[in-house]
Design a protein around this motif. Structure first.
Motif, mmCIF file in Angstrom:
data_model
loop_
_atom_site.group_PDB
_atom_site.id
_atom_site.type_symbol
_atom_site.label_atom_id
_atom_site.label_comp_id
_atom_site.label_asym_id
_atom_site.label_seq_id
_atom_site.Cartn_x
_atom_site.Cartn_y
_atom_site.Cartn_z
ATOM 1 N N ASP A 284 0.632 -1.190 -0.009
ATOM 2 C CA ASP A 284 0.342 -0.146 0.127
ATOM 3 C C ASP A 284 0.935 1.204 -0.107
ATOM 4 O OD1 ASP A 284 -2.682 0.855 -0.112
ATOM 5 O OD2 ASP A 284 -2.164 2.299 2.225
ATOM 6 N N CYS A 285 1.992 1.186 0.315
ATOM 7 C CA CYS A 285 3.356 2.093 -0.058
ATOM 8 C C CYS A 285 3.898 2.412 -1.098
ATOM 9 C CB CYS A 285 4.244 2.295 0.982
ATOM 10 S SG CYS A 285 3.290 2.428 3.182
ATOM 11 N N LYS A 286 3.536 3.852 -1.616
ATOM 12 C CA LYS A 286 4.154 3.813 -3.178
ATOM 13 C C LYS A 286 5.196 5.066 -2.591
ATOM 14 C CE LYS A 286 1.476 1.142 -5.257
ATOM 15 N NZ LYS A 286 2.104 -0.141 -5.064
ATOM 16 N N SER A 287 6.564 4.926 -3.587
ATOM 17 C CA SER A 287 7.346 6.453 -3.329
ATOM 18 C C SER A 287 6.362 7.799 -3.238
ATOM 19 C CB SER A 287 8.068 6.587 -4.708
ATOM 20 O OG SER A 287 8.938 5.118 -4.950
ATOM 21 N N GLN A 288 7.074 8.476 -2.126
ATOM 22 C CA GLN A 288 6.141 9.955 -2.054
ATOM 23 C C GLN A 288 7.485 10.638 -3.130
ATOM 24 O OE1 GLN A 288 3.635 10.416 -0.628
ATOM 25 N NE2 GLN A 288 3.671 8.440 0.127
ATOM 26 N N THR A 289 6.638 11.104 -3.942
ATOM 27 C CA THR A 289 6.836 12.451 -4.815
ATOM 28 C C THR A 289 6.493 12.945 -5.084
ATOM 29 O OG1 THR A 289 7.051 9.747 -6.552
ATOM 30 C CG2 THR A 289 7.724 12.094 -7.326
ATOM 31 N N VAL A 290 6.873 14.495 -5.136
ATOM 32 C CA VAL A 290 6.543 15.441 -5.487
ATOM 33 C C VAL A 290 7.592 16.380 -6.953
ATOM 34 C CG1 VAL A 290 5.998 16.468 -3.074
ATOM 35 C CG2 VAL A 290 8.250 16.985 -4.103
ATOM 36 N N GLU A 291 6.412 17.538 -7.743
ATOM 37 C CA GLU A 291 6.754 17.570 -9.198
ATOM 38 C C GLU A 291 6.764 19.049 -8.471
ATOM 39 O OE1 GLU A 291 4.717 17.653 -12.268
ATOM 40 O OE2 GLU A 291 5.473 14.940 -12.801
ATOM 41 N N ILE A 292 7.812 19.885 -9.678
ATOM 42 C CA ILE A 292 7.844 21.386 -9.099
ATOM 43 C C ILE A 292 8.111 21.969 -10.433
ATOM 44 C CG2 ILE A 292 8.440 21.777 -6.244
ATOM 45 C CD1 ILE A 292 11.486 22.109 -8.110
ATOM 46 N N TYR A 293 7.840 23.266 -10.467
ATOM 47 C CA TYR A 293 8.415 23.596 -11.667
ATOM 48 C C TYR A 293 8.346 24.971 -12.192
ATOM 49 C CZ TYR A 293 5.448 26.068 -16.423
ATOM 50 O OH TYR A 293 4.903 27.143 -17.299
ATOM 51 N N ILE A 294 9.508 25.271 -13.234
ATOM 52 C CA ILE A 294 10.184 26.364 -12.489
ATOM 53 C C ILE A 294 10.202 27.122 -14.458
ATOM 54 C CG2 ILE A 294 12.143 27.766 -12.377
ATOM 55 C CD1 ILE A 294 12.615 25.323 -10.556
ATOM 56 N N PRO A 295 9.535 28.270 -14.461
ATOM 57 C CA PRO A 295 9.813 28.991 -16.096
ATOM 58 C C PRO A 295 11.094 29.434 -16.302
ATOM 59 C CG PRO A 295 7.928 29.637 -14.691
ATOM 60 C CD PRO A 295 8.729 28.951 -14.100
#
Length: 338
Positions: free
Chosen positions: A161-172
Motif C-alpha cells: 500500500d506504500c508507494k514512493s512519495q513524489t512531488v513535482e515542481i515547475y520552474i519557468p
C-alpha cells in the motif's frame, strides 16, 4: 411487587448465565517465559510446514495489562514489494483446497494451541521490520494482524500500500534564458540543456554534498545517471541526514554510546532521486522536476534495493523540502545569469 421480584430474578439469571467477558479471562502476565518457549515450538512448526524460510518468529510479549499474548512474525526482506509478493505466494501455495484452512487460520489456531490460551486472548502480527538499537520499528508499508472474534479468525492488513512519495515542481525558464550569463542559450526553441543541466548539478552538489554537524558518519554523494538526453537529466543523492526528515533525532542508545565511547548516529538515512525534464509549451520554456524520497536504516548504508519508500507519513516533509529546493535553485540560477 411480583413484577419487581421477577425483574430482579431475571437480572440475576442473566448475570449468572452470561458472566462479564473480562472477568472470565485469565491473567497471563506471569507466564512470559512459558510463552517464549512456546514461540520456539511455533518456529519449529513453521519449519516443518516449509514456511520458516520466509516467515519467522520475531518475538512474543504479554500486552493489555497482562490479559493478551501477542506473537510477532516477520518476513525477512527490506523491500515492500518483495514482502507483498512473498506473502501472496505463501497464501496461495498453502491452502490445498477451498474447504481447507487458510494460512491465516492455521497460523492463528496453531499459535493459540501452542500458547494454551483462550482464542480471545491472543493475536498474531506479521511485519516487515527494520531495527534501531533498543527499540523495534516496523515498516508501515506492510502488516498483517490476526485475531479471533465470534469464533472466526479476523484479519486487518496493509499489503503493497506504500508507494514512493513524489512531488513535482515547475520552474519557468524565461527569467534565465536571456542576458549574458551562464544560463543563456537556446536549442531549436529550447533553453539549452548544455547550459542549464550543469548548473543544476552544481547547485545540487553544493546543497547536498556537505557534512552536517549532527550527522556523524554520513557522506552524502550525488550520483549522475547516464540516462540523460538533451532535454532530460537524472541523478540521485544517497546518505543524506535530516534533509527531508528534519525532525529525526538519534536514539537514547546512541546518546549513551557517545557519552562513553564516542560519535554515534542512528538517524534514518535518506535518498533523494531527481528526474528533470526541460520542456517547451506554446508560450514558454520550463523545467519540470520530480523529486522522489526514500529512506533506510541508520545503522548501515543500504544497497540500492534496500531503500524503502517514504510512506504517506512523510509526505508533508517532502513537499516542504521541494518548496525550499525550488526557491534556492531559482536564486542560484539568477545569480549565475548575472
Amino acid at each position: 411487587m411480583y413484577l419487581i421480584r421477577f425483574c430482579v430474578l431475571g437480572s440475576l439469571l442473566l448475570l449468572c448465565c452470561f458472566p462479564n467477558h473480562l472477568d472470565a479471562q485469565e491473567y497471563l502476565g506471569n507466564d512470559l517465559a512459558f510463552f517464549a518457549k512456546k514461540a520456539e515450538l511455533f518456529q519449529r512448526w513453521l519449519d516443518q510446514k516449509e514456511l520458516g524460510q520466509f516467515l519467522s518468529v520475531d518475538s512474543v510479549r504479554v500486552a493489555n495489562n497482562g490479559y493478551e499474548v501477542e506473537l510477532f512474525l516477520q518476513i525477512p526482506s527490506s523491500n515492500p514489494d518483495s514482502v507483498a509478493g512473498i506473502w501472496r505466494s505463501l497464501k496461495n501455495n498453502y491452502q490445498a483446497n477451498v474447504s481447507a484452512p487458510t494460512l491465516q487460520e492455521s497460523l492463528f489456531q496453531t499459535f493459540v494451541r501452542f500458547m494454551e490460551i483462550d482464542p480471545t486472548q491472543g493475536n498474531v502480527q506479521i511485519y516487515m521490520p527494520h531495527y534501531d538499537p533498543g527499540k523495534q520499528v516496523y515498516n508501515s508499508c506492510f502488516y498483517i494482524w490476526l485475531w479471533q472474534e465470534a469464533g472466526r479468525v479476523k484479519e486487518d492488513s496493509k499489503i503493497a500500500d506504500c508507494k514512493s512519495q513524489t512531488v513535482e515542481i515547475y520552474i519557468p525558464m524565461d527569467d534565465f534564458s536571456t542576458g549574458s550569463g551562464g544560463v543563456e542559450g537556446t536549442l531549436k526553441g529550447y533553453t539549452s540543456s548544455k547550459k542549464v543541466f550543469p548548473l543544476i548539478l552544481e547547485f545540487a552538489r553544493k546543497k547536498y554534498e556537505q557534512n552536517k554537524p549532527d550527522c556523524e558518519g554520513r557522506k552524502p554523494t550525488l550520483v549522475h545517471s547516464d540516462k540523460q538526453s538533451d532535454f532530460y537529466l537524472e541523478f540521485y543523492v544517497n546518505d543524506l541526514c535530516q534533509e527531508v526528515l528534519t525532525d529525526e533525532r538519534q536514539s537514547i542508545w546512541c546518546d549513551f554510546v557517545e557519552l562513553w565511547w564516542g560519535p554515534c548516529n542512528d538517524m534514518r538515512r535518506e535518498r533523494l532521486e531527481f528526474n528533470i525534464n526541460l520542456s517547451q509549451s506554446q508560450k514558454e520554456v520550463y523545467l519540470r522536476i520530480k523529486i522522489t524520497g526514500k529512506f533506510g536504516s541508520g545503522l548501515y548504508r543500504p544497497r540500492k534495493s534496500g531503500w524503502m519508500d517514504m510512506d504517506p507519513d512523510f509526505e508533508d516533509f517532502l513537499e516542504e523540502h521541494a518548496i525550499i529546493f525550488k526557491s534556492e535553485l531559482i536564486e542560484f540560477l539568477k545569480r549565475k545569469r548575472n
